[in-house]
Write a protein that holds these residues in place. Sequence first.
Motif, mmCIF file in Angstrom:
data_model
loop_
_atom_site.group_PDB
_atom_site.id
_atom_site.type_symbol
_atom_site.label_atom_id
_atom_site.label_comp_id
_atom_site.label_asym_id
_atom_site.label_seq_id
_atom_site.Cartn_x
_atom_site.Cartn_y
_atom_site.Cartn_z
ATOM 1 N N PRO A 37 0.684 -1.263 -0.094
ATOM 2 C CA PRO A 37 0.061 -0.137 -0.006
ATOM 3 C C PRO A 37 0.870 1.192 0.043
ATOM 4 C CG PRO A 37 -0.690 -1.566 1.830
ATOM 5 C CD PRO A 37 0.570 -2.164 0.890
ATOM 6 N N ILE A 38 0.588 2.298 -0.772
ATOM 7 C CA ILE A 38 1.283 3.405 -1.077
ATOM 8 C C ILE A 38 0.424 4.821 -0.375
ATOM 9 C CG2 ILE A 38 2.420 4.886 -2.646
ATOM 10 C CD1 ILE A 38 3.633 2.206 -2.470
ATOM 11 N N THR A 50 -0.950 19.564 -7.166
ATOM 12 C CA THR A 50 -1.289 19.973 -8.523
ATOM 13 C C THR A 50 -1.936 18.902 -9.223
ATOM 14 O OG1 THR A 50 0.899 18.815 -9.240
ATOM 15 C CG2 THR A 50 1.043 21.116 -8.637
ATOM 16 N N PRO A 51 -2.359 19.107 -10.550
ATOM 17 C CA PRO A 51 -3.187 18.111 -11.455
ATOM 18 C C PRO A 51 -2.220 16.645 -11.456
ATOM 19 C CG PRO A 51 -3.639 20.122 -12.390
ATOM 20 C CD PRO A 51 -2.507 20.230 -11.223
ATOM 21 N N THR A 52 -0.977 17.058 -11.445
ATOM 22 C CA THR A 52 0.077 16.033 -11.474
ATOM 23 C C THR A 52 0.212 15.156 -10.064
ATOM 24 O OG1 THR A 52 1.408 16.933 -13.146
ATOM 25 C CG2 THR A 52 2.453 15.139 -11.710
ATOM 26 N N ASP A 53 0.004 15.805 -8.916
ATOM 27 C CA ASP A 53 -0.022 15.219 -7.737
ATOM 28 C C ASP A 53 -1.278 14.494 -7.523
ATOM 29 O OD1 ASP A 53 2.243 16.675 -6.869
ATOM 30 O OD2 ASP A 53 1.243 18.355 -6.086
ATOM 31 N N ARG A 54 -2.301 15.015 -7.991
ATOM 32 C CA ARG A 54 -3.470 14.152 -7.900
ATOM 33 C C ARG A 54 -3.577 12.980 -8.828
ATOM 34 N NH1 ARG A 54 -5.429 19.391 -8.323
ATOM 35 N NH2 ARG A 54 -6.390 19.159 -10.458
ATOM 36 N N GLU A 59 -3.534 7.072 -9.297
ATOM 37 C CA GLU A 59 -2.924 5.894 -10.052
ATOM 38 C C GLU A 59 -2.172 4.916 -9.239
ATOM 39 O OE1 GLU A 59 -3.571 5.045 -13.343
ATOM 40 O OE2 GLU A 59 -4.867 6.462 -13.192
ATOM 41 N N LEU A 60 -1.722 5.483 -8.039
ATOM 42 C CA LEU A 60 -1.127 4.702 -7.082
ATOM 43 C C LEU A 60 -1.877 4.005 -6.093
ATOM 44 C CD1 LEU A 60 2.358 6.702 -6.435
ATOM 45 C CD2 LEU A 60 2.108 4.348 -7.723
ATOM 46 N N GLU A 338 4.774 3.201 -12.325
ATOM 47 C CA GLU A 338 5.311 1.880 -12.159
ATOM 48 C C GLU A 338 6.398 1.715 -11.384
ATOM 49 O OE1 GLU A 338 3.699 -1.039 -12.697
ATOM 50 O OE2 GLU A 338 1.900 0.190 -13.422
ATOM 51 N N GLN A 339 7.140 2.666 -11.406
ATOM 52 C CA GLN A 339 8.740 2.758 -10.689
ATOM 53 C C GLN A 339 8.211 2.995 -9.125
ATOM 54 O OE1 GLN A 339 10.634 5.674 -12.559
ATOM 55 N NE2 GLN A 339 11.829 4.169 -13.695
ATOM 56 N N LEU A 340 7.172 3.746 -8.832
ATOM 57 C CA LEU A 340 6.636 3.947 -7.487
ATOM 58 C C LEU A 340 5.559 2.699 -7.006
ATOM 59 C CD1 LEU A 340 5.996 8.008 -7.517
ATOM 60 C CD2 LEU A 340 8.060 6.522 -6.715
ATOM 61 N N ARG A 341 5.096 2.268 -7.861
ATOM 62 C CA ARG A 341 4.036 1.205 -7.402
ATOM 63 C C ARG A 341 4.933 -0.255 -6.746
ATOM 64 N NH1 ARG A 341 -0.882 0.863 -9.655
ATOM 65 N NH2 ARG A 341 -0.137 1.894 -11.748
#
Length: 341
Positions: A37-38, A50-54, A59-60, A338-341
């Motif tokens: 879990p992330i 920001t929109p990217t943060d969201r 996605e994670l 994917e690298q953070l997942r």
Amino acid sequence: MPIFHTSSYGKKLPGRYILLFLMGFLMISCQEQREHPISFYHWKTSFSPTPTDRHYFRELGCGKVYLRFFDVDREQGEIQPKAMLRSMDHTLPEAVYIPVIFITNRTLPGLSEEAIAGVAEKILAGIGEVEKKNNLTAATEIQIDCDWTERTRENYFWLLALLQEKSGRDITCTLRLHQIKFYKRTGVPPVRKGYLMCYATSDPADSSTPNSILDLDLLKDYTARIGHYPLEFDVALPLYSWAVVTNHLGKIRLINGITREDMDADRFRQVSDHVYEARDDLFFHGLYINQGFSVRVEKISPLLLQQARSYLDTQIKKDYAIVYYHLHEPFLTKFTIEQLR
């Protein structure tokens, strides 16, 4: 040494055994990384994703933000909350916001039990104030962040117990690497769960460290017997970068968020792989730098993050969650989902 051997009779292994061996080897090699879990920390005095943060948050599959509400510090004998969360943009409606309170070590020495009870009251009042001001639903958890020492341990542990008693919430706390390795000396905090901070592993002033944000060899050394630690814990991993600026007297300043792309050749001369020298006197991200000052750029690469996660997966047999430090677009975009997942 060859992978396949002949028998003592000089006969080759049957082809079917070689095939089975290869299949087993490939199955092990292709074994997927364990999923965790992330969630994220956020460590600024205003929260405005920001929109990217969201996008990364959704996605994670994140459900929590560990939000720094304020610090607690002692100045001229007075203990007060400082640097409180000023504003908040509710653009993550699906998130649960966990209050995180950072307590400096100089807050705790020499306090009576009555004074410690007063600190607990101030902390809970400050949390209530931030939640009310920002229309936040009170979370069931409060996380306390403090790099306690043997000198401050007794008062800190008593404060944690009081917060648990007075708040009625689940009090958790952060754990530094030395508090894991030397837990018999530093003690185990009286909480249900801790959060192992796998960053800021070395002193930034130590120019010999390969990366003071996350030194993988040091991480391995300090967690070699982590399976013996007697407290449930999750893991906090870094995404950030910074520049370590050293003046002519060896004193340092940190500038957060700096990458090699910021070190343009007109202003800085590269002297090694990640160390630069100022060509002239200049302002650099709000800091005045003199000619000849050294600037060491450190970051977390996708490869280093993967190596740290893979190592922790081999050491920690039980399930654990990951909290990334921290939710900030310039850090996130250095990694794919994917690298953070």
